[in-house]
Design a protein around this motif. Structure first.
Motif, PDB file in Angstrom:
ATOM      1  N   LEU A  56       0.825  -1.209   0.000  1.00 59.95           N
ATOM      2  CA  LEU A  56       0.000   0.000   0.000  1.00 59.95           C
ATOM      3  C   LEU A  56       0.856   1.255   0.000  1.00 59.95           C
ATOM      4  CD1 LEU A  56      -2.922  -0.832   2.471  1.00 59.95           C
ATOM      5  CD2 LEU A  56      -2.976  -0.761  -0.012  1.00 59.95           C
ATOM      6  N   ASN A  57       1.930   1.253   0.779  1.00 59.12           N
ATOM      7  CA  ASN A  57       2.813   2.429   0.822  1.00 59.12           C
ATOM      8  C   ASN A  57       3.427   2.717  -0.539  1.00 59.12           C
ATOM      9  OD1 ASN A  57       2.315   2.824   3.535  1.00 59.12           O
ATOM     10  ND2 ASN A  57       4.116   1.703   4.217  1.00 59.12           N
ATOM     11  N   LYS A  60       0.571   4.213  -2.672  1.00 61.67           N
ATOM     12  CA  LYS A  60       0.193   5.552  -2.216  1.00 61.67           C
ATOM     13  C   LYS A  60       1.267   6.587  -2.524  1.00 61.67           C
ATOM     14  CE  LYS A  60      -0.918   4.312   2.032  1.00 61.67           C
ATOM     15  NZ  LYS A  60      -1.388   4.390   3.434  1.00 61.67           N
ATOM     16  N   ILE A  63       0.398   7.921  -5.987  1.00 60.12           N
ATOM     17  CA  ILE A  63      -0.942   8.408  -6.329  1.00 60.12           C
ATOM     18  C   ILE A  63      -0.973   9.918  -6.535  1.00 60.12           C
ATOM     19  CG2 ILE A  63      -3.266   8.770  -5.392  1.00 60.12           C
ATOM     20  CD1 ILE A  63      -3.161   5.949  -4.314  1.00 60.12           C
ATOM     21  N   ALA A  77      -7.279   7.827  -1.539  1.00 58.93           N
ATOM     22  CA  ALA A  77      -6.251   7.341  -1.220  1.00 58.93           C
ATOM     23  C   ALA A  77      -6.487   6.684  -0.139  1.00 58.93           C
ATOM     24  CB  ALA A  77      -5.558   8.330  -1.056  1.00 58.93           C
ATOM     25  N   LYS A  78      -5.371   5.955  -0.088  1.00 58.39           N
ATOM     26  CA  LYS A  78      -5.992   5.821   1.247  1.00 58.39           C
ATOM     27  C   LYS A  78      -4.940   6.075   2.333  1.00 58.39           C
ATOM     28  CE  LYS A  78      -7.133   1.732   3.133  1.00 58.39           C
ATOM     29  NZ  LYS A  78      -7.808   0.489   3.377  1.00 58.39           N
ATOM     30  N   THR A  79      -5.276   7.062   3.165  1.00 59.15           N
ATOM     31  CA  THR A  79      -4.356   7.361   4.268  1.00 59.15           C
ATOM     32  C   THR A  79      -5.110   7.393   5.580  1.00 59.15           C
ATOM     33  OG1 THR A  79      -4.686   9.656   3.638  1.00 59.15           O
ATOM     34  CG2 THR A  79      -2.577   8.667   3.046  1.00 59.15           C
ATOM     35  N   SER A 152      -3.868  13.536   6.160  1.00 58.97           N
ATOM     36  CA  SER A 152      -4.538  12.836   5.069  1.00 58.97           C
ATOM     37  C   SER A 152      -4.375  13.649   3.796  1.00 58.97           C
ATOM     38  CB  SER A 152      -6.035  12.662   5.385  1.00 58.97           C
ATOM     39  OG  SER A 152      -6.717  12.099   4.298  1.00 58.97           O
ATOM     40  N   THR A 153      -4.168  12.973   2.669  1.00 65.10           N
ATOM     41  CA  THR A 153      -3.984  13.670   1.394  1.00 65.10           C
ATOM     42  C   THR A 153      -5.280  14.339   0.957  1.00 65.10           C
ATOM     43  OG1 THR A 153      -2.349  12.035   0.725  1.00 65.10           O
ATOM     44  CG2 THR A 153      -3.287  13.409  -1.005  1.00 65.10           C
ATOM     45  N   THR A 274      -7.925  -3.624  -0.665  1.00 67.16           N
ATOM     46  CA  THR A 274      -7.500  -2.421   0.062  1.00 67.16           C
ATOM     47  C   THR A 274      -8.665  -1.597   0.591  1.00 67.16           C
ATOM     48  OG1 THR A 274      -7.457  -1.108  -1.980  1.00 67.16           O
ATOM     49  CG2 THR A 274      -5.441  -2.272  -1.377  1.00 67.16           C
ATOM     50  N   SER A 276     -10.271   0.633  -0.922  1.00 64.78           N
ATOM     51  CA  SER A 276     -10.090   2.018  -1.354  1.00 64.78           C
ATOM     52  C   SER A 276     -10.067   2.079  -2.868  1.00 64.78           C
ATOM     53  CB  SER A 276      -8.791   2.593  -0.789  1.00 64.78           C
ATOM     54  OG  SER A 276      -8.523   3.865  -1.360  1.00 64.78           O
ATOM     55  N   ILE A 279      -6.654   3.767  -4.358  1.00 70.10           N
ATOM     56  CA  ILE A 279      -5.472   2.928  -4.579  1.00 70.10           C
ATOM     57  C   ILE A 279      -5.487   2.333  -5.984  1.00 70.10           C
ATOM     58  CG2 ILE A 279      -4.285   0.834  -3.813  1.00 70.10           C
ATOM     59  CD1 ILE A 279      -3.939   3.100  -1.905  1.00 70.10           C
TER      60      ILE A 279
END
Length: 455
Positions: A56-57, A60, A63, A77-79, A152-153, A274, A276, A279
């Motif tokens: 995921l990192n 992200k 993205i 996104a997912k944060t 968070s983005t 995920t 999301s 993603i």
């Protein structure tokens, strides 16, 4: 036989990543069940899910630059969010935060944080009657409001700012070409990197699902208590994905909708793993521009926009959850209540952040607005991990179909845009030809002057 074998190998090769991802999902379910039976500690679950977190990192990380570069060159996104409030956000504050984040004051900070309203609170004791008995409880009262920052983005703000830059770049013609070419190159480079990273999907999916299943306690009891509620949710999602979306696609496109949805099956698996849709943006761009041959000006603007505000599956979840909680708390559910829930759900869905469990937070907010104790929604948490994934793939089915509809509706404008691009190229060629002719004439003149001097 040889031809048939070659065809089978060709099909297998074309769908290898999808098949490996499905195998990874199956392995993840088995791993999760095995780990759950061992009563795992937090440390065990961390190591089961560590590869999924790394996966995921990596996605992200790409993205935000992908959205910025692709939207600017599209020319049209997912944060985790840190909990700042001990009480649910009020409806008016949700929309105020939405408007603030649409127009960020700093584009750099928007890549890793967003504005959110926080409350100053005080606790006090109050007497309430429960089943005829007076009980002293501690309640929380809001004493003030502040603007705070959440880690968070700010996808929506970045999207709007990038669109403005893209439109401005297109309007400047030749002057904006270096700016355009830089972001065009950046987009292609990022997509190449993502094309390599996407092969880690099977491992990431297995790790994420294994951790989720492994950390779920009382799986069978949750199914039995919430069986009818879960069944209602699933019927809503399936009717939407299998009936509503395909019929709408067929009416507008006059083509087989399931053939189209199958082309993005790998993105569906990523969304399920995920929970999301953000993603899956890179894979969506790759599949829509590749096998489906959609215009990059459409895909690279509409896909991030839909990921930010497309919440049809979330609306199904929120409305059914609110009505379910109203029933178990013996609240009267009449036509007026249903209409009110639908209206609140529709408007609240525009402000749902792209984080895990965000829809459940919205349910609590709406229950508070309906004067229903939010504690009653605690029962919904037990199966949130599964319903979150189902509503995410429902959201995605609408989002990816919306891209196709947008291209269909903008077809004439896109063709005119292509003509304008060709005309610009011809004019540039003519202009270059004139410049070359002038240079030749200058050289001729210089030669004549030199010749006369020599005479």
């Amino acid at each position: 036989m040889a031809v048939g074998k070659e065809k089978c190998l060709e099909i297998l090769k074309a769908n290898l990543l999808v098949l490996l991802t499905l195998v990874g999902a199956a392995v993840g379910f088995i791993l999760g069940v095995v780990v759950r039976n061992t009563n795992p500690t937090d440390s065990t679950l961390m190591w089961v899910g560590i590869l999924g977190e790394i996966y995921l990192n990596m996605l992200k990380m790409m993205i935000v630059p992908l959205i910025v570069a692709s939207v600017i060159t599209g020319e049209i996104a997912k944060t985790e969010v840190k909990a700042l409030n001990s009480v649910p956000l009020e409806t008016e504050d949700i929309f105020a935060d939405l408007l603030r984040n649409i127009f960020p004051d700093n584009l750099i900070s928007a890549t890793f944080r967003k504005t959110i309203t926080s409350y100053d609170t005080e606790k006090y004791k109050a007497n309430v009657t429960i089943n005829g008995t007076i009980v002293e409880v501690i309640k929380t009262m809001v004493t003030g409001k502040n603007l705070s920052i959440a880690n968070s983005t700010n996808i929506l703000g970045i999207l709007i700012a990038s669109a403005v830059f893209g439109i401005a770049t297109a309007s400047t013609k030749e002057i904006g070409q270096p700016f355009f070419k830089f972001f065009y190159a950046a987009t292609e480079i990022i997509l190449v990197i993502l094309g390599k990273l996407i092969w880690f999907t099977p491992i990431g999916v297995a790790s994420l699902i294994g951790k989720t299943i492994g950390g779920t306690k009382n799986l069978e009891d949750d199914f039995s208590r919430l069986g009818l509620y879960i069944a209602t949710q699933m019927i809503g999602y399936l009717l939407f994905m299998i009936v509503a979306v395909p019929i709408t696609y067929f009416i507008l496109m006059r083509m087989n909708p399931f053939r189209f949805l199958f082309t993005v099956i790998h993105a569906f698996v990523i969304v399920f793993a995920t929970s999301s849709t953000a993603i899956a943006i890179p894979e969506s761009i790759r599949q829509l521009e590749g096998p489906n041959k959609l215009d990059r000006r459409v895909t690279r603007f509409v896909i991030p926009l839909c990921a930010a505000i497309g919440r049809c599956g979330s609306c199904i979840y929120i409305s059914i959850s609110c009505l379910f909680v109203m029933q178990i708390t013996d609240q009267e559910v009449d036509a007026a209540s249903v209409i009110l829930v639908i209206i609140l759900t529709t408007f609240s869905s525009l402000a749902i952040p792209s984080v895990t469990g965000a829809s459940l937070i919205t349910v609590i907010i709406l229950l508070t607005a309906l004067n229903i104790p939010p504690e009653a929604a605690a029962l919904l948490y037990s199966f949130e991990w599964f319903l979150d994934r189902m509503r995410s793939i429902t959201n995605y089915s609408v989002q990816v179909t919306c891209v196709v509809f947008t291209q269909r509706m903008c077809l004439s404008s896109l063709k005119n845009g292509n003509k304008d691009d060709k005309t610009l190229d011809v004019l540039n060629e003519k202009e270059n030809g004139i410049q070359i002719a002038e240079m030749v004439d200058d050289e001729k003149c210089l030669s004549e002057e030199t010749f006369n001097q020599r005479l």
